[in-house]
Design a protein around this motif. Structure first.
Motif, PDB file in Angstrom:
ATOM      1  N   HIS A 112       0.829  -1.205   0.000  1.00 20.43           N
ATOM      2  CA  HIS A 112       0.000   0.000   0.000  1.00 20.43           C
ATOM      3  C   HIS A 112       0.864   1.255   0.000  1.00 20.43           C
ATOM      4  O   HIS A 112       0.652   2.178  -0.819  1.00 20.43           O
ATOM      5  CB  HIS A 112      -0.915  -0.025   1.216  1.00 20.43           C
TER       6      HIS A 112
ATOM      7  N   LEU B 290      -7.615  -1.401  -2.783  1.00 22.36           N
ATOM      8  CA  LEU B 290      -7.175  -0.079  -3.233  1.00 22.36           C
ATOM      9  C   LEU B 290      -5.773  -0.140  -3.837  1.00 22.36           C
ATOM     10  O   LEU B 290      -5.489   0.537  -4.840  1.00 22.36           O
ATOM     11  CB  LEU B 290      -7.201   0.892  -2.057  1.00 22.36           C
TER      12      LEU B 290
ATOM     13  N   ARG C 100      -4.872   0.821  -7.624  1.00 20.19           N
ATOM     14  CA  ARG C 100      -3.845   1.832  -7.891  1.00 20.19           C
ATOM     15  C   ARG C 100      -2.778   1.290  -8.843  1.00 20.19           C
ATOM     16  O   ARG C 100      -2.248   2.014  -9.690  1.00 20.19           O
ATOM     17  CB  ARG C 100      -3.219   2.272  -6.573  1.00 20.19           C
TER      18      ARG C 100
ATOM     19  N   SER D 175      -5.965   7.490   0.226  1.00 20.77           N
ATOM     20  CA  SER D 175      -6.004   7.227  -1.218  1.00 20.77           C
ATOM     21  C   SER D 175      -6.528   8.438  -1.984  1.00 20.77           C
ATOM     22  O   SER D 175      -6.046   8.750  -3.087  1.00 20.77           O
ATOM     23  CB  SER D 175      -6.890   6.004  -1.487  1.00 20.77           C
TER      24      SER D 175
ATOM     25  N   VAL E  25      -9.231   5.291   3.098  1.00 19.02           N
ATOM     26  CA  VAL E  25      -9.827   5.889   1.899  1.00 19.02           C
ATOM     27  C   VAL E  25      -9.364   7.337   1.743  1.00 19.02           C
ATOM     28  O   VAL E  25      -9.072   7.808   0.627  1.00 19.02           O
ATOM     29  CB  VAL E  25     -11.358   5.793   1.975  1.00 19.02           C
TER      30      VAL E  25
ATOM     31  N   VAL F 248     -15.923   1.478  -2.750  1.00 18.79           N
ATOM     32  CA  VAL F 248     -15.728   0.615  -1.577  1.00 18.79           C
ATOM     33  C   VAL F 248     -17.036   0.596  -0.800  1.00 18.79           C
ATOM     34  O   VAL F 248     -17.529   1.661  -0.395  1.00 18.79           O
ATOM     35  CB  VAL F 248     -14.574   1.107  -0.687  1.00 18.79           C
TER      36      VAL F 248
ATOM     37  N   TYR G 196     -16.746   5.819  -0.876  1.00 15.89           N
ATOM     38  CA  TYR G 196     -16.804   4.925   0.275  1.00 15.89           C
ATOM     39  C   TYR G 196     -18.228   4.926   0.832  1.00 15.89           C
ATOM     40  O   TYR G 196     -18.768   5.983   1.178  1.00 15.89           O
ATOM     41  CB  TYR G 196     -15.815   5.364   1.337  1.00 15.89           C
TER      42      TYR G 196
ATOM     43  N   VAL H 183     -14.923  -4.153  -3.064  1.00 17.80           N
ATOM     44  CA  VAL H 183     -14.099  -3.139  -3.720  1.00 17.80           C
ATOM     45  C   VAL H 183     -14.242  -3.374  -5.219  1.00 17.80           C
ATOM     46  O   VAL H 183     -13.910  -4.453  -5.720  1.00 17.80           O
ATOM     47  CB  VAL H 183     -12.624  -3.238  -3.296  1.00 17.80           C
TER      48      VAL H 183
ATOM     49  N   VAL I  55     -12.188   7.700  -5.097  1.00 26.90           N
ATOM     50  CA  VAL I  55     -12.716   6.616  -4.280  1.00 26.90           C
ATOM     51  C   VAL I  55     -14.046   7.050  -3.673  1.00 26.90           C
ATOM     52  O   VAL I  55     -14.145   8.128  -3.074  1.00 26.90           O
ATOM     53  CB  VAL I  55     -11.732   6.218  -3.154  1.00 26.90           C
TER      54      VAL I  55
ATOM     55  N   ASN J  63     -13.879  -1.671  -9.297  1.00 30.70           N
ATOM     56  CA  ASN J  63     -13.359  -0.651 -10.191  1.00 30.70           C
ATOM     57  C   ASN J  63     -13.494  -1.133 -11.630  1.00 30.70           C
ATOM     58  O   ASN J  63     -13.495  -2.350 -11.889  1.00 30.70           O
ATOM     59  CB  ASN J  63     -11.895  -0.342  -9.881  1.00 30.70           C
TER      60      ASN J  63
ATOM     61  N   ILE K 288     -13.080   4.033  -8.029  1.00 26.13           N
ATOM     62  CA  ILE K 288     -13.148   2.842  -7.173  1.00 26.13           C
ATOM     63  C   ILE K 288     -14.283   3.035  -6.184  1.00 26.13           C
ATOM     64  O   ILE K 288     -14.434   4.120  -5.586  1.00 26.13           O
ATOM     65  CB  ILE K 288     -11.830   2.610  -6.412  1.00 26.13           C
TER      66      ILE K 288
END
Length: 379
Positions: free
Chosen positions: A182, A293, A297, A258, A255, A307, A267, A321, A265, A323, A305
């Protein structure tokens, strides 16, 4: 080579053989026709037999056979014979022990056939000898079985310890992958932005540099914590002392990081009574969102994205999740391909299951995790 314990045991058996011969000296001279020389020879043979006890570790079977055969002619060999048979029963295969026991039984039957008067003192002495031999062999077999049981329990405990260490290493490896992947993906995104847009405003370059610096520092801090867990003797596979583990409320912070990195994103936190969620389930949900995530990415940059976390006590927790599928012509960040495997293991350990793959033009990562009812958790 004998160690100190072996010498102590051998000396103890030698003294047993000597004491046994001395104590039973008055009851072994059954033949009154024996001359004085024959009695002295019998005593000398008994002394040699007692000394031969020190050879029992190297040649236990040979020693037992010689003493049993010689015992047909000499009376003071019984103590040493018992020691030799005990050693065979403890250290040799059961088949060998059974053969020696059969030889003893044959000797006893032959003796009774030669002297049919079963009420005589000689017959009583032979019966006592056979009972002592049976007791020595039985005791040896018991010691052998007990040692085998102890060895089996020790081996089982060692295997359990190895399995616990293996599980701990796997858990720490998953943590390192999730955390560092991450952080490093954030570094790669911002470094790529600086590379492809060197003429960006100074404020944007400064902001990207600050994010890179903060992400690098945080990655180093996370790595120190993981290494600290490896060094901690009391660390367990389900979270370590001194290492704060993320839970479901931390997903919002994840989140937000990100979004600061430039990701689009959305959420949706739709879980009811999230305060009653078990810590293991919350930590697993966090890691699933984190890996989702990170993968987005890497493989689908500049996409939206979504979530979603939903569920309630008694029904379970669902983490999704999603995308759009990436454009293969784009540049993506390389990965080892182990993240989804680790997520599947995490979900199984938490009692749930993980699904992932393309669906309706999007890549969907979905996990279903158990969540006990609030009443059951309150008891």
């Amino acid at each position: 080579m004998r160690n100190r314990r072996d010498w102590f045991v051998d000396i103890a058996f030698f003294l047993f053989a000597v004491v046994f011969s001395v104590v039973t000296a008055d009851s072994v001279h059954l033949d009154e026709s024996m001359s004085g020389g024959e009695q002295i020879a019998d005593q000398v043979a008994g002394g040699v037999a007692c000394a031969s006890v020190f050879l029992r570790r190297r040649w236990p079977v040979q020693l037992a056979v010689v003493l049993m055969l010689a015992g047909t002619y000499f009376h003071h060999l019984t103590g040493a014979t018992l020691v030799a048979l005990f050693t065979v029963a403890v250290h040799r295969r059961r088949r060998v022990t059974a053969w020696l026991a059969a030889v003893t039984l044959v000797q006893f039957l032959v003796f009774l056939a030669q002297r049919p008067d079963t009420g005589s003192q000689a017959a009583s002495s032979a019966l006592t000898y056979f009972a002592l031999v049976a007791g020595a062999i039985g005791w040896g077999l018991y010691v052998r079985s007990r040692r085998a049981l102890v060895a089996s329990l020790e081996e089982r405990a060692a295997r359990a310890a190895d399995e616990a260490r293996r599980q701990a290493r796997e858990e720490i490896a998953r943590e390192m992958h999730d955390i560092l992947a991450h952080r490093l993906s954030l570094l790669s995104v911002h470094a790529g932005a600086l590379e492809f847009n060197p003429s960006a405003p100074a404020a944007d370059i400064q902001q990207a540099a600050e994010v890179i610096r903060d992400s690098a520092h945080q990655a180093l801090q996370d790595l120190r914590e993981v290494i600290g867990v490896l060094r901690a003797p009391t660390a367990g596979p389900d979270g370590a002392e001194g290492w704060p583990q993320p839970t479901l409320p931390d997903v919002g912070r994840l989140v937000a990081e990100s979004r600061e990195a430039g990701m689009d994103v959305t959420y949706r936190q739709e879980a009811k009574d999230a305060a009653t969620l078990p810590a293991v389930t919350g930590r697993t949900a966090y890691r699933i969102v984190q890996e989702g995530l990170t993968n987005a990415r890497k493989h689908a940059p500049d996409t939206e994205i979504t979530v979603t976390v939903s569920g309630r006590p008694g029904e379970g927790l669902t983490v999704t999740v999603m995308n759009p599928l990436p454009d293969s012509r784009g540049t993506v960040i390389p990965g080892a391909g182990q993240g989804l495997i680790g997520l599947g293991e995490r979900a199984q350990l938490a009692g749930g299951r993980l699904e992932h793959g393309p669906r309706d033009g999007s890549f969907v990562l979905r996990a279903r995790l158990p969540w006990g009812c609030a009443k059951a958790m309150g008891r």
